[in-house]
Design a protein around this motif. Structure first.
Motif, PDB file in Angstrom:
ATOM      1  N   LYS A   1     -53.788 -63.137 -31.485  1.00 57.18           N
ATOM      2  CA  LYS A   1     -52.949 -63.563 -32.419  1.00 57.18           C
ATOM      3  C   LYS A   1     -53.459 -63.219 -33.941  1.00 57.18           C
ATOM      4  O   LYS A   1     -54.494 -62.774 -34.257  1.00 57.18           O
ATOM      5  CB  LYS A   1     -53.112 -65.351 -32.613  1.00 57.18           C
ATOM      6  CG  LYS A   1     -54.703 -65.506 -33.009  1.00 57.18           C
ATOM      7  CD  LYS A   1     -54.795 -66.127 -34.328  1.00 57.18           C
ATOM      8  CE  LYS A   1     -55.870 -66.170 -34.758  1.00 57.18           C
ATOM      9  NZ  LYS A   1     -57.403 -65.649 -34.748  1.00 57.18           N
TER      10      LYS A   1
ATOM     11  N   HIS B   1     -58.421 -71.626 -41.603  1.00 50.76           N
ATOM     12  CA  HIS B   1     -59.421 -72.716 -42.143  1.00 50.76           C
ATOM     13  C   HIS B   1     -58.631 -74.230 -42.587  1.00 50.76           C
ATOM     14  O   HIS B   1     -59.172 -75.052 -42.164  1.00 50.76           O
ATOM     15  CB  HIS B   1     -60.249 -72.136 -43.477  1.00 50.76           C
ATOM     16  CG  HIS B   1     -61.161 -71.174 -43.162  1.00 50.76           C
ATOM     17  ND1 HIS B   1     -62.331 -71.514 -42.346  1.00 50.76           N
ATOM     18  CD2 HIS B   1     -61.308 -69.803 -42.927  1.00 50.76           C
ATOM     19  CE1 HIS B   1     -62.939 -70.565 -42.099  1.00 50.76           C
ATOM     20  NE2 HIS B   1     -62.303 -69.317 -42.363  1.00 50.76           N
TER      21      HIS B   1
ATOM     22  N   VAL C   1     -56.178 -75.240 -41.349  1.00 53.10           N
ATOM     23  CA  VAL C   1     -55.591 -75.678 -40.195  1.00 53.10           C
ATOM     24  C   VAL C   1     -56.844 -76.492 -39.316  1.00 53.10           C
ATOM     25  O   VAL C   1     -56.374 -77.461 -38.680  1.00 53.10           O
ATOM     26  CB  VAL C   1     -54.857 -74.542 -39.315  1.00 53.10           C
ATOM     27  CG1 VAL C   1     -56.095 -73.813 -38.734  1.00 53.10           C
ATOM     28  CG2 VAL C   1     -54.364 -75.064 -38.091  1.00 53.10           C
ATOM     29  N   VAL C   2     -58.010 -76.103 -39.718  1.00 51.36           N
ATOM     30  CA  VAL C   2     -59.174 -76.894 -39.018  1.00 51.36           C
ATOM     31  C   VAL C   2     -58.989 -78.359 -39.528  1.00 51.36           C
ATOM     32  O   VAL C   2     -59.566 -79.277 -38.975  1.00 51.36           O
ATOM     33  CB  VAL C   2     -60.465 -76.207 -39.432  1.00 51.36           C
ATOM     34  CG1 VAL C   2     -61.694 -77.409 -38.825  1.00 51.36           C
ATOM     35  CG2 VAL C   2     -60.419 -74.861 -39.012  1.00 51.36           C
TER      36      VAL C   2
ATOM     37  N   HIS D   1     -66.841 -71.953 -31.245  1.00 53.66           N
ATOM     38  CA  HIS D   1     -67.295 -72.857 -32.293  1.00 53.66           C
ATOM     39  C   HIS D   1     -66.795 -74.274 -32.035  1.00 53.66           C
ATOM     40  O   HIS D   1     -65.831 -74.449 -31.444  1.00 53.66           O
ATOM     41  CB  HIS D   1     -66.541 -72.078 -33.680  1.00 53.66           C
ATOM     42  CG  HIS D   1     -65.044 -72.407 -34.073  1.00 53.66           C
ATOM     43  ND1 HIS D   1     -64.887 -73.313 -34.774  1.00 53.66           N
ATOM     44  CD2 HIS D   1     -64.107 -71.688 -33.595  1.00 53.66           C
ATOM     45  CE1 HIS D   1     -63.415 -73.332 -34.923  1.00 53.66           C
ATOM     46  NE2 HIS D   1     -63.003 -72.242 -34.285  1.00 53.66           N
TER      47      HIS D   1
ATOM     48  N   PRO E   1     -62.786 -76.055 -33.090  1.00 59.55           N
ATOM     49  CA  PRO E   1     -61.755 -75.213 -33.310  1.00 59.55           C
ATOM     50  C   PRO E   1     -60.379 -75.905 -33.399  1.00 59.55           C
ATOM     51  O   PRO E   1     -60.107 -77.241 -32.856  1.00 59.55           O
ATOM     52  CB  PRO E   1     -61.332 -74.321 -31.884  1.00 59.55           C
ATOM     53  CG  PRO E   1     -62.156 -75.323 -30.852  1.00 59.55           C
ATOM     54  CD  PRO E   1     -63.231 -76.130 -31.489  1.00 59.55           C
ATOM     55  N   SER E   2     -59.265 -75.562 -34.086  1.00 60.88           N
ATOM     56  CA  SER E   2     -58.172 -76.180 -34.763  1.00 60.88           C
ATOM     57  C   SER E   2     -57.151 -76.221 -33.416  1.00 60.88           C
ATOM     58  O   SER E   2     -56.434 -77.034 -33.148  1.00 60.88           O
ATOM     59  CB  SER E   2     -57.551 -75.438 -35.723  1.00 60.88           C
ATOM     60  OG  SER E   2     -56.914 -74.179 -35.535  1.00 60.88           O
TER      61      SER E   2
ATOM     62  N   VAL F   1     -55.174 -73.391 -32.838  1.00 59.44           N
ATOM     63  CA  VAL F   1     -54.460 -72.358 -32.965  1.00 59.44           C
ATOM     64  C   VAL F   1     -54.384 -71.271 -32.268  1.00 59.44           C
ATOM     65  O   VAL F   1     -53.605 -70.503 -31.789  1.00 59.44           O
ATOM     66  CB  VAL F   1     -54.111 -72.137 -34.644  1.00 59.44           C
ATOM     67  CG1 VAL F   1     -55.477 -71.318 -34.993  1.00 59.44           C
ATOM     68  CG2 VAL F   1     -53.046 -71.160 -34.742  1.00 59.44           C
ATOM     69  N   ASP F   2     -55.758 -70.667 -32.148  1.00 59.82           N
ATOM     70  CA  ASP F   2     -55.916 -69.276 -31.587  1.00 59.82           C
ATOM     71  C   ASP F   2     -55.495 -69.409 -30.031  1.00 59.82           C
ATOM     72  O   ASP F   2     -54.909 -68.610 -29.456  1.00 59.82           O
ATOM     73  CB  ASP F   2     -57.521 -68.900 -31.656  1.00 59.82           C
ATOM     74  CG  ASP F   2     -57.754 -68.548 -32.898  1.00 59.82           C
ATOM     75  OD1 ASP F   2     -57.280 -68.887 -33.941  1.00 59.82           O
ATOM     76  OD2 ASP F   2     -59.076 -67.971 -33.076  1.00 59.82           O
TER      77      ASP F   2
HETATM   78  C1  MEV Z   1     -59.770 -68.699 -36.661  1.00 57.41           C
HETATM   79  O1  MEV Z   1     -59.120 -67.705 -35.790  1.00 57.41           O
HETATM   80  C2  MEV Z   1     -59.086 -69.520 -37.497  1.00 57.41           C
HETATM   81  C3  MEV Z   1     -59.808 -70.607 -38.096  1.00 57.41           C
HETATM   82  O2  MEV Z   1     -58.887 -71.550 -39.000  1.00 57.41           O
HETATM   83  C4  MEV Z   1     -60.596 -71.515 -37.186  1.00 57.41           C
HETATM   84  C5  MEV Z   1     -59.776 -72.417 -36.384  1.00 57.41           C
HETATM   85  O3  MEV Z   1     -58.450 -72.554 -36.667  1.00 57.41           O
HETATM   86  O4  MEV Z   1     -60.216 -73.013 -35.423  1.00 57.41           O
HETATM   87  C6  MEV Z   1     -60.761 -70.128 -39.256  1.00 57.41           C
END
Ligand code: MEV
Length: 298
Positions: free
Chosen positions: A8, A15, A17-18, A131, A134-135, A137-138
């Motif tokens: 992606k 960030h 988006v978290v 992590h 995680p939001s 999105v990935d």
């Molecule tokens: C990492 O690709 C994107 C961040 O916004 C972390 C997340 O969304 O979980 C930094």
């Protein structure tokens, strides 16, 4: 059967988006391929082109992730051969692509295919190993592909685009941990809650306006929003001197917009430079970075 997953590119909104804001993101293909077979020697994940193997209990994050995934999916011992087409730790969704490809490969070994909700659940468990917060999105882009807005509360909403979206991608060569970068923003938010929350809100607006620009085919508008987003990310202390140099070089080579993509602290930069891609890549080469042009969201 070979299972696949996308990488992606976050066009706008990492960030923030978290913390619940919208991000505008697109898939990058190919991401990862994986084949699983029954193993008589315990579960093992081999990753090409690294030539490394990971096993549950070996003390690595990948070992832990694959062990947890097999357990969650009720899988017996499996040998997973994964090929990663993305730079690891480069901000382009390598860990999520690995998780989605592994989950699909294990499902194929079990003689089934996964629905979106089930797949996203397994991939979220995988991402949590890398992590804590995680939001989503990935792994959502890794699983579903395409271009769209993502937020924690509303999930993925596809954005129709006018034609292909081409970007220059350059890898700074610097590496960072997503977890450490996300934790860094959380610490900054503890110290300066109001400032960070305003920045998060602004980034969310930038992402939503970016979706409108994309939909309207307004490359100039999208580029300006990328530049604005880069400044906002720098204010969250996730940019580096090298990333700033690469963005500045891209802009002076004619890019309409340039920014870091992913967690920052290193990793990749993206530049939107319709018709000026060769100049952008030449500028990066002069800085020691081999960039490439990609079409995202396919
Ligand atoms: C990492 O690709 C994107 C961040 O916004 C972390 C997340 O969304 O979980 C930094």
């Amino acid at each position: 059967m070979t299972a696949t997953a996308h990488g992606k590119i976050i066009l706008l909104g990492e960030h923030a988006v978290v913390y619940g804001a919208d991000a505008l993101a697109a898939s990058l293909s190919p991401g990862a391929d994986c084949v699983a077979r029954v193993s008589a020697e315990g579960t093992v994940l081999t990753v090409a082109p690294w030539g490394s193997s990971f096993r549950p209990g070996d003390g690595t994050e990948l070992g832990r992730a694959v062990g947890q995934l097999c357990e969650a999916m009720g899988s017996g011992d499996a040998a997973l051969s994964l090929t990663l087409h993305l730079p690891g730790g480069g901000g382009v969704g390598s860990s999520a692509a690995m998780g989605v490809a592994c989950a699909r490969a294990l499902a194929a070994l079990q003689g089934r295919s996964l629905g979106d909700a089930e797949l996203l659940g397994y991939a979220l468990g995988w991402e949590r190993v890398f992590h804590g917060n995680p939001s989503g999105v990935d792994h959502t882009l890794a699983a579903l592909g395409g271009v769209g807005l993502f937020s924690r509360s509303e999930g993925f909403r596809r954005v129709p685009t006018r034609g292909a979206l081409r970007l220059c991608v350059g890898d700074s060569g610097e590496r960072s941990s997503t977890k450490e970068m996300v934790d860094g923003v959380a610490r900054l938010r503890e110290r300066r809650p109001e400032a960070v929350d305003r920045t998060v809100e602004a980034i969310g607006v930038v992402a939503r306006n970016g979706a409108l620009a994309l939909q309207a085919g307004d490359a100039g508008g999208l580029g300006e929003l990328m530049n604005l987003n880069q400044n906002l990310l720098a204010s969250l202390l996730v940019s580096t001197e090298r990333l700033e140099d690469l963005c500045a070089s891209a802009r002076s080579s004619g890019a309409l917009g340039a920014k870091l993509t992913g967690a920052g602290g290193g990793g990749c930069v993206i530049a939107l430079a319709p018709g000026r891609e060769p100049e952008v890549l030449r500028g990066w080469t002069a800085l020691g970075v081999e960039g490439r042009v990609v079409e995202v969201g396919r």
